[in-house]
Motif scaffolding. Structure first.
Motif, PDB file in Angstrom:
ATOM      1  N   LYS A  82       0.861  -1.176   0.000  1.00 39.57           N
ATOM      2  CA  LYS A  82       0.000   0.000   0.000  1.00 39.57           C
ATOM      3  C   LYS A  82       0.898   1.227   0.000  1.00 39.57           C
ATOM      4  N   LEU A  83       0.797   2.057  -1.044  1.00 37.55           N
ATOM      5  CA  LEU A  83       1.586   3.281  -1.156  1.00 37.55           C
ATOM      6  C   LEU A  83       0.617   4.453  -1.126  1.00 37.55           C
ATOM      7  N   GLY A  84       0.460   5.044   0.066  1.00 37.65           N
ATOM      8  CA  GLY A  84      -0.582   6.037   0.217  1.00 37.65           C
ATOM      9  C   GLY A  84      -1.923   5.370  -0.015  1.00 37.65           C
ATOM     10  N   GLU A  85      -2.735   5.932  -0.899  1.00 38.52           N
ATOM     11  CA  GLU A  85      -4.032   5.342  -1.215  1.00 38.52           C
ATOM     12  C   GLU A  85      -4.014   4.679  -2.589  1.00 38.52           C
ATOM     13  N   ASN A  86      -2.870   4.057  -2.866  1.00 41.52           N
ATOM     14  CA  ASN A  86      -2.694   3.236  -4.056  1.00 41.52           C
ATOM     15  C   ASN A  86      -2.287   1.826  -3.635  1.00 41.52           C
ATOM     16  N   GLN A  87      -2.760   0.846  -4.377  1.00 40.24           N
ATOM     17  CA  GLN A  87      -2.329  -0.537  -4.195  1.00 40.24           C
ATOM     18  C   GLN A  87      -1.251  -0.825  -5.231  1.00 40.24           C
ATOM     19  N   ALA A  88      -0.088  -1.278  -4.773  1.00 37.22           N
ATOM     20  CA  ALA A  88       1.018  -1.611  -5.667  1.00 37.22           C
ATOM     21  C   ALA A  88       1.107  -3.124  -5.792  1.00 37.22           C
ATOM     22  N   LEU A  89       0.981  -3.611  -7.020  1.00 33.88           N
ATOM     23  CA  LEU A  89       0.961  -5.056  -7.293  1.00 33.88           C
ATOM     24  C   LEU A  89       2.179  -5.395  -8.138  1.00 33.88           C
ATOM     25  N   THR A  90       3.023  -6.302  -7.627  1.00 32.34           N
ATOM     26  CA  THR A  90       4.302  -6.569  -8.265  1.00 32.34           C
ATOM     27  C   THR A  90       4.493  -8.048  -8.566  1.00 32.34           C
ATOM     28  N   LEU A  91       4.881  -8.343  -9.800  1.00 35.00           N
ATOM     29  CA  LEU A  91       5.379  -9.654 -10.182  1.00 35.00           C
ATOM     30  C   LEU A  91       6.877  -9.525 -10.391  1.00 35.00           C
ATOM     31  N   SER A  92       7.645 -10.497  -9.904  1.00 35.87           N
ATOM     32  CA  SER A  92       9.096 -10.378 -10.019  1.00 35.87           C
ATOM     33  C   SER A  92       9.728 -11.726 -10.316  1.00 35.87           C
ATOM     34  N   VAL A  93      10.919 -11.655 -10.902  1.00 29.69           N
ATOM     35  CA  VAL A  93      11.700 -12.864 -11.159  1.00 29.69           C
ATOM     36  C   VAL A  93      13.155 -12.579 -10.809  1.00 29.69           C
ATOM     37  N   SER A  94      13.761 -13.509 -10.121  1.00 33.08           N
ATOM     38  CA  SER A  94      15.180 -13.422  -9.763  1.00 33.08           C
ATOM     39  C   SER A  94      15.908 -14.551 -10.484  1.00 33.08           C
ATOM     40  N   SER A  95      16.946 -14.187 -11.249  1.00 34.59           N
ATOM     41  CA  SER A  95      17.635 -15.202 -12.045  1.00 34.59           C
ATOM     42  C   SER A  95      19.135 -14.958 -12.041  1.00 34.59           C
ATOM     43  N   LEU A  96      19.874 -15.975 -12.411  1.00 34.60           N
ATOM     44  CA  LEU A  96      21.324 -15.881 -12.483  1.00 34.60           C
ATOM     45  C   LEU A  96      21.720 -14.812 -13.496  1.00 34.60           C
ATOM     46  N   ALA A  97      22.756 -14.056 -13.183  1.00 37.71           N
ATOM     47  CA  ALA A  97      23.233 -13.019 -14.100  1.00 37.71           C
ATOM     48  C   ALA A  97      23.689 -13.645 -15.419  1.00 37.71           C
ATOM     49  N   ASP A  98      23.478 -12.925 -16.500  1.00 36.44           N
ATOM     50  CA  ASP A  98      23.777 -13.438 -17.842  1.00 36.44           C
ATOM     51  C   ASP A  98      25.229 -13.891 -17.994  1.00 36.44           C
ATOM     52  N   ARG A  99      26.140 -13.227 -17.310  1.00 32.63           N
ATOM     53  CA  ARG A  99      27.570 -13.527 -17.508  1.00 32.63           C
ATOM     54  C   ARG A  99      27.956 -14.922 -17.020  1.00 32.63           C
ATOM     55  N   PHE A 100      27.076 -15.546 -16.231  1.00 36.99           N
ATOM     56  CA  PHE A 100      27.362 -16.896 -15.748  1.00 36.99           C
ATOM     57  C   PHE A 100      26.702 -17.971 -16.610  1.00 36.99           C
ATOM     58  N   ALA A 101      25.975 -17.569 -17.638  1.00 32.30           N
ATOM     59  CA  ALA A 101      25.265 -18.539 -18.476  1.00 32.30           C
ATOM     60  C   ALA A 101      26.225 -19.266 -19.417  1.00 32.30           C
ATOM     61  N   ILE A 102      25.828 -20.474 -19.801  1.00 32.10           N
ATOM     62  CA  ILE A 102      26.619 -21.269 -20.754  1.00 32.10           C
ATOM     63  C   ILE A 102      26.320 -20.776 -22.171  1.00 32.10           C
ATOM     64  N   ASP A 103      27.355 -20.647 -22.975  1.00 29.25           N
ATOM     65  CA  ASP A 103      27.218 -20.285 -24.396  1.00 29.25           C
ATOM     66  C   ASP A 103      26.540 -18.930 -24.596  1.00 29.25           C
ATOM     67  N   GLY A 104      26.732 -18.010 -23.658  1.00 32.86           N
ATOM     68  CA  GLY A 104      26.231 -16.653 -23.835  1.00 32.86           C
ATOM     69  C   GLY A 104      24.725 -16.517 -23.833  1.00 32.86           C
ATOM     70  N   GLU A 105      24.028 -17.452 -23.222  1.00 35.87           N
ATOM     71  CA  GLU A 105      22.566 -17.413 -23.175  1.00 35.87           C
ATOM     72  C   GLU A 105      22.085 -16.180 -22.412  1.00 35.87           C
ATOM     73  N   SER A 106      21.045 -15.517 -22.909  1.00 33.76           N
ATOM     74  CA  SER A 106      20.492 -14.338 -22.250  1.00 33.76           C
ATOM     75  C   SER A 106      19.399 -14.768 -21.270  1.00 33.76           C
ATOM     76  N   ILE A 107      19.824 -15.117 -20.067  1.00 32.58           N
ATOM     77  CA  ILE A 107      18.860 -15.558 -19.053  1.00 32.58           C
ATOM     78  C   ILE A 107      17.887 -14.437 -18.708  1.00 32.58           C
ATOM     79  N   SER A 108      18.397 -13.199 -18.687  1.00 33.84           N
ATOM     80  CA  SER A 108      17.548 -12.061 -18.316  1.00 33.84           C
ATOM     81  C   SER A 108      16.397 -11.885 -19.298  1.00 33.84           C
ATOM     82  N   ALA A 109      16.684 -11.985 -20.587  1.00 33.96           N
ATOM     83  CA  ALA A 109      15.626 -11.829 -21.594  1.00 33.96           C
ATOM     84  C   ALA A 109      14.601 -12.953 -21.484  1.00 33.96           C
ATOM     85  N   GLU A 110      15.070 -14.192 -21.283  1.00 36.03           N
ATOM     86  CA  GLU A 110      14.143 -15.319 -21.147  1.00 36.03           C
ATOM     87  C   GLU A 110      13.302 -15.188 -19.873  1.00 36.03           C
ATOM     88  N   SER A 111      13.939 -14.726 -18.804  1.00 33.52           N
ATOM     89  CA  SER A 111      13.211 -14.544 -17.545  1.00 33.52           C
ATOM     90  C   SER A 111      12.159 -13.454 -17.684  1.00 33.52           C
TER      91      SER A 111
END
Length: 425
Positions: A82-111
Motif C-alpha cells: 500500500k503506497l498512500g491510497e494506491n495498491q502496488a501489485l508486483t510480479l518479479s523474477v530473480s535469475s542468475l546473471a547473464d555472464r554466468f550462463a553457458i554459451d552466452g545465453e540471455s537468461i535475463s531476456a528469457e526470464s
C-alpha cells in the motif's frame, strides 16, 4: 550519484534500470499501481497471486517451477503493498546473471519473457481462470489475512488505521477483505487484469546486468497490443490537523498489550520526498538514540518497544508500542511530552545520530539486489526518482530548525489499545 537509467516504453510505462555487476543475480520486477478500494483490492490481490503461479504454457505450479529450474534455478514471486491510497501489485523474477550462463545465453531476456507471459498469456481457458486455481489462491490469501490477526502488532496497526482513516481509502487493507476475496468471480479477475494493463501506472524495475535492449523490445512488443488509457497515481486524501482525539480499545486473549497512536502532519506531502520529515521521525522514534527509545522505553520503562513510522504519502506518523494496560495512559502522556521537547528545541544530540543512522540504512540497500530493486519500485508514485546516494545526501542539509518545525506540524488524531483479558474473562 545517479546509478540508473529510465526508458519510456509506453504511456505511463517506464523501465528503471540500475546496472551493476555487484550481484550474481538479476532482479526484474513489474509493478502496477491501482486506486485502493476494498472490492478491487481483493480482486487484484487474488489475480496477482494466481498470475505468479501459472501461465498458459505452464498451467500448474509444478510445470512453472520446472521452467524456472531450467532458467538456472530462477524464482518468481508476487508482492502487494500500500503506497498512500494506491495498491502496488508486483510480479518479479530473480535469475542468475547473464555472464554466468553457458554459451552466452540471455537468461535475463528469457526470464523477462516469462514474466510477460504471466500477464499476457495467463492460464485462461474460454475466457475464465481455473476454478480449482481460484479456490486454492482464495484460501491462501485468506490465510494471509488470518496471519495478520494472529500477529497482534500488525492487527493493532490495522485497527488503528480503521479508526483513524474510517472515511478514507487508506483504511482498506492491501489485500482487501476476506468477504471480498471470497466473493470474487472468475470474470472479475479477467476484467481486473484488462483494467490494470489499460489504466495503471506501470514500472519495470531491473537491478543487475541485463540485455536492456532485448528487455525494452519485449516490453514494447507486449504493451503495444494494449489500448492504453493511462490513469496516474491517486493522491491521498489530506487532513492536516486532527479536530479531536479518537480512541478505541479491544480486550482479547493477548500476552502483551499493544498501544498505537496516529498523528496527522499538517503538510500535504503529495508525491514528493521530504528528508526533514524522515529525519524528524527518526529523532522522535527511530533508532536507539531516539526520544521514544531513550525516554519512554529505557528511562521510564513504560513500553517493551516504542517506535515511530512515517507514511509521507499520507502525511501521517504512526507510533507502535508494546505496553501493559496499566502503563498505557502514562505512555501516551510521555510520548506527547517527548514531542513537546522537540518543539522546544531539544534535538541536537539525536539529530546528529539520526543523520548517520538513516543514511547508513538507506545506503545499505546497495548490499542486496532485492532491496535495491525494492528501493526503486516503491518510488513508482513519486514525481522524481532518487538513488540511495542522492537520498542519503539530502539528509546533510536538514537543520535543527527543520526538525523543530516538523514537530510543530503534528497533532494526535487517534489512539488504539489492544489489552489482555481480565481475570475470569
Amino acid at each position: 550519484m545517479k546509478d540508473y537509467n529510465v526508458y519510456n516504453v509506453g504511456e505511463g510505462i517506464d523501465i528503471v534500470y540500475s546496472q551493476t555487476d555487484k550481484f550474481k543475480t538479476n532482479e526484474i520486477a513489474i509493478t502496477f499501481l491501482a486506486p485502493l478500494e476494498e472490492k478491487a483490492a481483493s480482486a487484484n490481490a487474488l489475480l496477482f497471486n494466481m498470475l505468479a503461479s501459472t501461465t498458459k504454457a505452464y498451467p500448474n505450479v509444478n510445470a512453472l517451477n520446472k521452467r524456472l529450474a531450467m532458467l538456472y534455478g530462477a524464482s518468481a514471486d508476487c508482492s502487494i503493498s500500500k503506497l498512500g491510497e494506491n495498491q502496488a501489485l508486483t510480479l518479479s523474477v530473480s535469475s542468475l546473471a547473464d555472464r554466468f550462463a553457458i554459451d552466452g545465453e540471455s537468461i535475463s531476456a528469457e526470464s523477462f519473457e516469462l514474466l510477460m507471459s504471466m500477464l499476457f498469456e495467463p492460464n485462461i481457458t474460454d475466457g475464465r481462470f481455473s476454478q480449482s486455481d481460484i479456490k486454492r489462491e482464495k484460501k491462501l490469501l485468506c490465510e494471509k489475512l488470518d496471519a495478520e490477526f494472529n500477529e497482534k502488532r500488525i492487527y493493532s496497526l490495522r485497527r488503528l488505521e480503521a479508526l483513524m482513516f474510517d472515511t478514507e481509502p487508506y483504511s482498506v487493507n492491501k489485500y482487501g477483505s476476506k468477504d471480498a476475496i471470497k466473493a470474487v468471480e472468475s470474470d472479475e479477475l479477467v476484467s481486473a487484469l484488462d483494467s490494470l494493463k489499460k489504466h495503471a501506472k506501470i514500472r519495470i524495475t531491473i537491478v543487475g546486468n541485463v540485455d536492456i535492449e532485448a528487455v525494452i523490445e519485449i516490453a514494447k512488443k507486449h504493451f503495444d497490443t494494449v489500448d492504453r488509457e493511462y490513469i496516474g497515481p491517486v493522491k491521498a486524501v489530506f487532513k492536516g490537523v486532527a479536530e479531536e482525539v479518537k480512541s478505541d480499545s479491544e480486550r482479547i486473549d493477548v500476552e502483551q498489550g499493544k498501544l498505537v497512536l496516529g498523528y496527522r502532519i499538517n503538510r500535504d506531502c503529495g508525491f514528493e520526498q521530504h528528508p526533514e520529515l524522515r529525519l524528524f521521525c527518526d529523532v522522535f522514534g527511530g533508532g536507539p538514540y531516539s526520544k521514544l527509545f531513550n525516554n519512554v522505553r529505557e528511562k521510564l520503562s513504560l513500553c517493551y518497544y516504542c517506535s515511530a513510522r512515517l507514511d509521507r504519502r499520507k502525511s501521517v506518523i504512526i507510533i507502535q508500542c508494546g505496553c501493559e494496560e496499566e502503563n498505557m495512559d502514562k505512555a501516551v502522556s510521555e510520548i506527547n511530552n517527548q514531542l513537546e521537547s522537540i518543539k522546544n528545541g531539544d534535538v541536537s544530540t539525536e539529530l546528529a545520530a539520526a543523520k548517520m543512522g538513516v543514511s547508513d540504512r538507506i545506503l545499505s540497500v546497495r548490499d542486496d539486489a532485492y532491496a535495491l530493486c525494492s528501493w526503486y519500485l516503491t518510488q513508482i508514485t513519486d514525481s522524481d526518482i532518487s538513488s540511495p546516494e542522492e537520498s542519503a545526501a539530502a539528509n546533510s542539509s536538514v537543520t535543527e530548525s527543520d526538525i523543530i518545525g516538523c514537530a510543530k506540524l503534528l497533532s494526535l488524531d487517534s489512539v488504539f489499545r489492544l489489552v489482555s483479558l481480565k481475570e475470569g474473562e
